[in-house]
Scaffold this active site. Sequence first.
Site, PDB file in Angstrom:
ATOM      1  N   HIS A   1     -36.023  36.486  95.582  1.00  0.00           N
ATOM      2  CA  HIS A   1     -37.020  36.958  96.558  1.00  0.00           C
ATOM      3  C   HIS A   1     -36.475  38.191  97.269  1.00  0.00           C
ATOM      4  CE1 HIS A   1     -39.577  37.174 100.096  1.00  0.00           C
ATOM      5  NE2 HIS A   1     -40.485  36.568  99.347  1.00  0.00           N
TER       6      HIS A   1
ATOM      7  N   GLU B   1     -43.720  42.144  94.218  1.00  0.00           N
ATOM      8  CA  GLU B   1     -44.043  42.322  95.636  1.00  0.00           C
ATOM      9  C   GLU B   1     -43.392  43.608  96.152  1.00  0.00           C
ATOM     10  OE1 GLU B   1     -44.508  38.099  97.612  1.00  0.00           O
ATOM     11  OE2 GLU B   1     -42.413  38.641  97.498  1.00  0.00           O
TER      12      GLU B   1
HETATM   13  O1  G3P Z   1     -42.969  35.355  99.273  1.00  0.00           O
HETATM   14  C1  G3P Z   1     -44.141  35.935  99.693  1.00  0.00           C
HETATM   15  C2  G3P Z   1     -43.897  37.077 100.574  1.00  0.00           C
HETATM   16  O2  G3P Z   1     -42.769  37.809 100.389  1.00  0.00           O
HETATM   17  C3  G3P Z   1     -45.090  37.870 100.934  1.00  0.00           C
HETATM   18  O3  G3P Z   1     -45.091  37.776 102.298  1.00  0.00           O
HETATM   19  O4  G3P Z   1     -46.065  37.629 104.484  1.00  0.00           O
HETATM   20  O5  G3P Z   1     -46.577  39.573 103.031  1.00  0.00           O
HETATM   21  O6  G3P Z   1     -47.529  37.330 102.481  1.00  0.00           O
HETATM   22  P1  G3P Z   1     -46.384  38.098 103.109  1.00  0.00           P
END
Ligand code: G3P
Length: 222
Positions: free
Chosen positions: A93, A141
């Site tokens: 992560h 992400e």
């Molecule tokens: O693991 C999910 C995360 O990194 C995304 O976070 O708060 O932007 O939905 P968020």
Amino acid sequence: MAAPFILINLKTYRESTGQHAHRIASIAQAVSADSGVLIGIAPSYLDIHPISRHYEIPVFAQHVDGIEPGAHTGTITAEALKQAGAKGSLVNHSERRLTLVDIDAAVSALRSAHMVSVVCTNNEAASAAAAALSPDYVAVEPPELIGSGVSVAKANPDIIKKTVDAVRLVNPKVMVLTGAGIQTGECVRTAIDLGTDGVLLASGVVKAKDPEAVLRDLVSKI
Ligand code: G3P
């Protein structure tokens, strides 16, 4: 694992540990049952066992070390997570980055334990590298959008499309998730239309005044 998949990372927010984790798990289970959409939850280590005992939804760890059980201190094995009731784990992560060698070891450890691996990445090149390790999922992400409230589906759909293409090229069996700033059913719809198998999110649910309303909206356009 069925698609689409919505995985809620509870991180270490105050609003999502202990009894709060139970509340979110209970809501996720109800919304999953009503909608038929697979919803998983990744609580803190301490909440894995109680949550997995009380709810049917798949429970994930937020990190796993790719090591054999034995003389290690302060580490967590896939086997221990499985015994606690976890079905899988996030790996690499953005808030728990690993080397490529460590990612490979973690994915292998999960595979040996017959657990689901979700390798997080930050762009299409890292996604292609992760796909070469044959995890179950790659979850792209963009770090700058994590926790920002600005959705990757709106701000950077290109990274989603490029990741889907890159992963398919390397290993079409690997499923793709995307995350960062996901908050609405529209974001989930866009992610799926771009070829993903679902989303990974945290603050949109955890920090919401009404997490149930958010979760119901998230599944509404699938
Ligand atoms: O693991 C999910 C995360 O990194 C995304 O976070 O708060 O932007 O939905 P968020």
